[in-house]
Motif scaffolding. Structure first.
Motif, short mmCIF file in Angstrom:
data_model
loop_
_atom_site.label_atom_id
_atom_site.label_comp_id
_atom_site.label_asym_id
_atom_site.label_seq_id
_atom_site.Cartn_x
_atom_site.Cartn_y
_atom_site.Cartn_z
N GLY A 52 5.13 -1.82 -6.34
CA GLY A 52 3.81 -1.22 -6.15
C GLY A 52 3.27 -0.53 -7.37
O GLY A 52 2.25 0.17 -7.28
N GLU A 53 3.89 -0.74 -8.54
CA GLU A 53 3.42 -0.09 -9.77
C GLU A 53 2.06 -0.66 -10.16
O GLU A 53 1.87 -1.86 -10.28
N PRO A 109 -3.71 -0.44 -6.78
CA PRO A 109 -4.72 0.56 -6.37
C PRO A 109 -4.40 1.17 -5.02
O PRO A 109 -3.72 0.58 -4.19
N VAL A 110 -4.91 2.35 -4.84
CA VAL A 110 -4.65 3.07 -3.58
C VAL A 110 -5.18 2.28 -2.39
O VAL A 110 -4.59 2.30 -1.31
N GLU A 111 -6.31 1.56 -2.61
CA GLU A 111 -6.94 0.86 -1.49
C GLU A 111 -6.06 -0.23 -0.89
O GLU A 111 -6.18 -0.54 0.30
N ARG A 156 -2.59 -0.30 -1.19
CA ARG A 156 -1.20 0.11 -0.98
C ARG A 156 -0.74 -0.10 0.46
O ARG A 156 0.41 -0.50 0.69
N GLN A 174 2.66 -2.18 1.43
CA GLN A 174 3.68 -1.59 2.29
C GLN A 174 3.94 -2.47 3.51
O GLN A 174 5.08 -2.65 3.93
#
Length: 331
Positions: free
Chosen positions: A70-71, A74-76, A78, A82
């Motif tokens: 996940g490096e 973007p937050v959107e 994630r 996951q």
């Protein structure tokens, strides 16, 4: 009355409209390529991580089911990564289970087929009629054992494949007990084993398990009780109502299982050390899998008066507001 008429040349009006249009659109037309370039750069920068994530997933082999890095994500998106990592983990566990099952099954099937081949060769080469007849009897016995093993493997494989969606239905536990006991009576009588049932009259015994699956569960418990009880022993199959539950108890007068090993006997292909009875160690594994799928409880205890073994399966009863239409069988 006087009428005043005013007129204007249409070419002048057209020229004025053309002038205003060109001067209004010219800045927009000049800035359009620059706007397109800026929009393209912004969109590319925004969807770039998605493209990189897609390329990373597409390059993975079927055996590579580790978590996605996940490096730089973007937050959107994630939550998406996951969720994919969770799916990868579940797939890895399922494939590992299938590989273990295939390895165990191939190992267990190798022995009975080797025995069948040996007896067939003895029957083929023997000139003694008595020896040939004995070899053929052993050959038939080996085929029966292999058939039973394959049937149990198929049942276990089918049950392992069911996860969130399981076959739904209701059936009578008393009926399943009646059929299982009737099926095992011949084996019990051949060894002078007393096989009895204890079912209260008029007992409400409809449970939320399909008939075929319930028959497999009850049949394996009763068969184990008869198989591991010594001659002239006893096996009792009882239904005991409790508050909101119906308890199926199969107790025998056999050697029992030490408390330290009672959980292990639910593992596939596990057999008690020194066990002389034929079997593959799949019966209780199938019972545990069915109980897991249908939310049932299963436990092994000491038998009556501390002798033998008692297998207890707990079935939740439906509420009285949802009565079943299945008639109660008589035993």
């Amino acid at each position: 009355d006087e009428l005043l008429l005013v007129a204007q040349d249409s070419s002048i009006r057209k020229e004025l409209v053309h002038f205003l249009t060109i001067n209004t659109l010219q800045p927009v037309l000049w800035s359009l390529p620059l706007s397109m370039i800026l929009i393209w750069l912004a969109v590319s920068d925004g969807v770039g991580p998605l493209y990189r994530l897609a390329r990373s997933i597409s390059r993975r082999s079927a055996d590579r089911l580790g978590p996605i890095d996940g490096e730089g994500v973007p937050v959107e998106i994630r939550p998406l990564t996951q969720a994919l990592n969770g799916l990868m983990e579940r797939l890895d566990e399922a494939l590992a289970m299938e590989r273990r099952f295939a390895a165990d099954a191939s190992h267990e099937l190798r022995t009975p087929f080797a025995i069948i081949r040996t007896h067939a060769q003895i029957a083929q080469r023997s000139s003694d009629p008595a020896e040939r007849r004995q070899a053929l009897d052993n050959l038939i016995l080996g085929v029966d054992r292999a058939t039973r093993l394959i049937a149990q493997l198929l049942i276990l494989a089918r049950l392992q494949g069911e996860s969130q969606q399981v076959e739904q239905g209701v059936s009578s536990l008393a009926g399943a007990v009646s059929r299982a006991v009737a099926h095992q009576q011949a084996a019990a009588q051949s060894r002078s084993i007393s096989l009895t049932t204890l079912v209260p009259e008029g007992l409400y015994s409809v449970v939320a398990v399909p008939g075929e699956v319930l028959g497999t569960l009850v049949g394996n418990l009763v068969e184990n009780g008869v198989k591991y009880t010594p001659p002239r022993g006893r096996v009792e199959v009882a239904l005991v109502p409790e508050r909101g539950w119906l308890l199926l108890r199969v107790s025998d007068s056999g050697p029992g299982i030490p408390p330290a090993n009672r959980e292990r006997v639910f593992d596939r292909f596990y057999r008690q050390p020194g066990q002389s009875q034929a079997g593959a160690g799949l019966g209780l594994a199938i019972v545990r899998r069915i109980c897991t799928l249908y939310g049932l409880g299963i436990e092994l205890r000491e038998g009556a008066e501390g002798l033998g073994l008692a297998g207890e399966a707990r079935f939740p009863l439906p509420s009285e507001s949802q009565p079943s239409t299945i008639p109660l069988p008589s035993i």
